[in-house]
Design a protein around this motif. Structure first.
Motif, PDB file in Angstrom:
ATOM      1  N   ARG A  86       0.779  -1.096  -0.061  1.00  0.00           N
ATOM      2  CA  ARG A  86      -0.051   0.017   0.112  1.00  0.00           C
ATOM      3  C   ARG A  86       0.907   1.380   0.032  1.00  0.00           C
ATOM      4  O   ARG A  86       0.341   2.239  -0.598  1.00  0.00           O
ATOM      5  CB  ARG A  86      -0.872  -0.109   1.045  1.00  0.00           C
ATOM      6  N   ASN A  87       2.132   1.140   0.538  1.00  0.00           N
ATOM      7  CA  ASN A  87       2.995   2.231   0.664  1.00  0.00           C
ATOM      8  C   ASN A  87       4.259   2.067  -0.143  1.00  0.00           C
ATOM      9  O   ASN A  87       5.349   2.775   0.104  1.00  0.00           O
ATOM     10  CB  ASN A  87       3.184   2.518   2.245  1.00  0.00           C
ATOM     11  N   SER A  88       4.126   1.505  -1.127  1.00  0.00           N
ATOM     12  CA  SER A  88       5.439   1.203  -1.928  1.00  0.00           C
ATOM     13  C   SER A  88       5.790   2.144  -2.705  1.00  0.00           C
ATOM     14  O   SER A  88       5.000   2.983  -3.109  1.00  0.00           O
ATOM     15  CB  SER A  88       5.046  -0.203  -2.765  1.00  0.00           C
ATOM     16  N   THR A  89       6.951   2.125  -3.348  1.00  0.00           N
ATOM     17  CA  THR A  89       7.417   2.891  -4.073  1.00  0.00           C
ATOM     18  C   THR A  89       7.572   2.426  -5.531  1.00  0.00           C
ATOM     19  O   THR A  89       7.439   1.134  -5.796  1.00  0.00           O
ATOM     20  CB  THR A  89       8.898   3.673  -3.477  1.00  0.00           C
ATOM     21  N   LEU A  90       7.620   3.532  -6.282  1.00  0.00           N
ATOM     22  CA  LEU A  90       7.620   2.780  -7.938  1.00  0.00           C
ATOM     23  C   LEU A  90       9.218   2.703  -8.265  1.00  0.00           C
ATOM     24  O   LEU A  90       9.628   3.880  -8.016  1.00  0.00           O
ATOM     25  CB  LEU A  90       6.841   3.606  -8.568  1.00  0.00           C
ATOM     26  N   THR A  91       9.625   1.791  -9.165  1.00  0.00           N
ATOM     27  CA  THR A  91      10.972   1.830  -9.868  1.00  0.00           C
ATOM     28  C   THR A  91      10.484   1.522 -11.222  1.00  0.00           C
ATOM     29  O   THR A  91       9.418   0.659 -11.643  1.00  0.00           O
ATOM     30  CB  THR A  91      11.920   0.949  -9.244  1.00  0.00           C
TER      31      THR A  91
END
Length: 115
Positions: free
Chosen positions: A37-42
């Motif tokens: 839910r709080n992940s970052t994107l790469t």
């Protein structure tokens, strides 16, 4: 056992498919992938892992790989596998999360698959 996710890896120019993966993961994936839910994107260029690790290895390190890098959430053909027919990364993730039969999601997934 749930696998913690702190990052989602997608194409460097995400398609609607990958956008749907991000939304599905954050909306429905917390039980299966704690932290998503709080992940970052790469963003990966060329659809390949920048460090040569497999999608499964990335997942053990907290990165869910979708639409790139091979693995269970990438529908593209690889040297070892044919293209996953009648699937896109969003439908594959929906199956992993067990929400592919959700009546509200069916038209969204159908639209994304046909896009």
């Amino acid at each position: 056992m749930p696998q913690a996710v702190k990052e989602i890896a997608v194409h460097h120019r995400p398609h609607p498919d990958e956008g749907t993966v991000i939304w599905l993961g954050r909306k429905f994936g917390e039980t299966h992938f704690p932290g998503i839910r709080n992940s970052t994107l790469t963003f990966w260029r060329d659809g390949k892992s920048p460090d040569g690790l497999t999608a499964a290895e990335h997942l053990t390190r907290g990165t869910l790989v979708a639409g790139v890098g091979g693995g269970s959430h990438d529908e593209h053909a690889t040297a070892d596998e044919h293209r996953k027919k009648d699937h896109c990364s969003a439908t594959l993730l929906a199956e992993t999360l067990g929400v592919q039969g959700n009546l509200a999601l069916r038209p969204i997934l159908k639209f994304i698959l046909e896009t």
